[in-house]
Design an enzyme around this catalytic site. Structure first.
Site, PDB file in Angstrom:
ATOM      1  N   LYS A 163       5.396  12.536 -10.042  1.00 24.45           N
ATOM      2  CA  LYS A 163       4.535  11.868  -9.065  1.00 24.45           C
ATOM      3  C   LYS A 163       5.431  11.301  -7.969  1.00 24.45           C
ATOM      4  O   LYS A 163       6.470  10.712  -8.250  1.00 24.45           O
ATOM      5  CB  LYS A 163       3.758  10.713  -9.706  1.00 24.45           C
ATOM      6  N   LYS A 173       0.858  -1.181   0.000  1.00 28.58           N
ATOM      7  CA  LYS A 173       0.000   0.000   0.000  1.00 28.58           C
ATOM      8  C   LYS A 173       0.894   1.230   0.000  1.00 28.58           C
ATOM      9  O   LYS A 173       1.875   1.294   0.735  1.00 28.58           O
ATOM     10  CB  LYS A 173      -0.860   0.045   1.263  1.00 28.58           C
ATOM     11  N   GLU A 174       0.512   2.187  -0.826  1.00 28.10           N
ATOM     12  CA  GLU A 174       1.241   3.447  -0.858  1.00 28.10           C
ATOM     13  C   GLU A 174       0.250   4.570  -1.080  1.00 28.10           C
ATOM     14  O   GLU A 174      -0.880   4.354  -1.500  1.00 28.10           O
ATOM     15  CB  GLU A 174       2.334   3.436  -1.930  1.00 28.10           C
TER      16      GLU A 174
END
Length: 90
Positions: free
Chosen positions: A15, A2-3
Site C-alpha cells: 500500500k 490527510k492522505e
C-alpha cells in the site's frame, strides 16, 4: 493529517499513500509518500517493511533528521499485539 492511497496491491501486499496536508507537509515538504509492504515469514508471522520518501527545499536539511517511520512501527506493534491477544476470535 490527510492522505490518499496511490497504490493498493493486495496480491503483493503493498500500500502506498501520498500526504495531502498536515504531518510532514506542515514542516515544509513538497511531497511525502509512505509505502507499507507486508512480507510473510511463516503461517503465523510477518514483517512490515515501511518506507518514507520526501521531496523539499534544501532549507529542510535540518528537519530531515526528524522524518521517521517510528509512528508506523508503533502502529504495527499495536496492531500485532491486538491480533495476538484476540487470535481466538479471528
Amino acid at each position: 493529517m490527510k492522505e490518499r492511497f496511490t497504490k493498493i496491491d493486495d496480491e503483493n501486499r503493498v500500500k502506498e499513500t501520498e500526504l495531502l496536508e498536515g504531518g510532514y507537509k506542515d514542516l515544509g515538504f513538497d511531497v511525502v509518500r509512505t509505502q507499507l509492504e507486508i512480507v510473510g515469514k511463516d503461517w503465523k508471522s510477518c514483517i512490515v517493511r515501511s518506507t518514507i520518501e520526501y521531496e523539499g527545499d534544501e532549507k529542510l536539511a535540518d528537519v530531515v533528521s526528524h522524518v521517521s517511520v517510528k509512528p508506523l512501527e508503533m502502529m504495527a506493534e499495536i496492531i500485532g499485539n491486538h491480533l495476538c491477544q484476540n487470535k481466538s476470535t479471528l
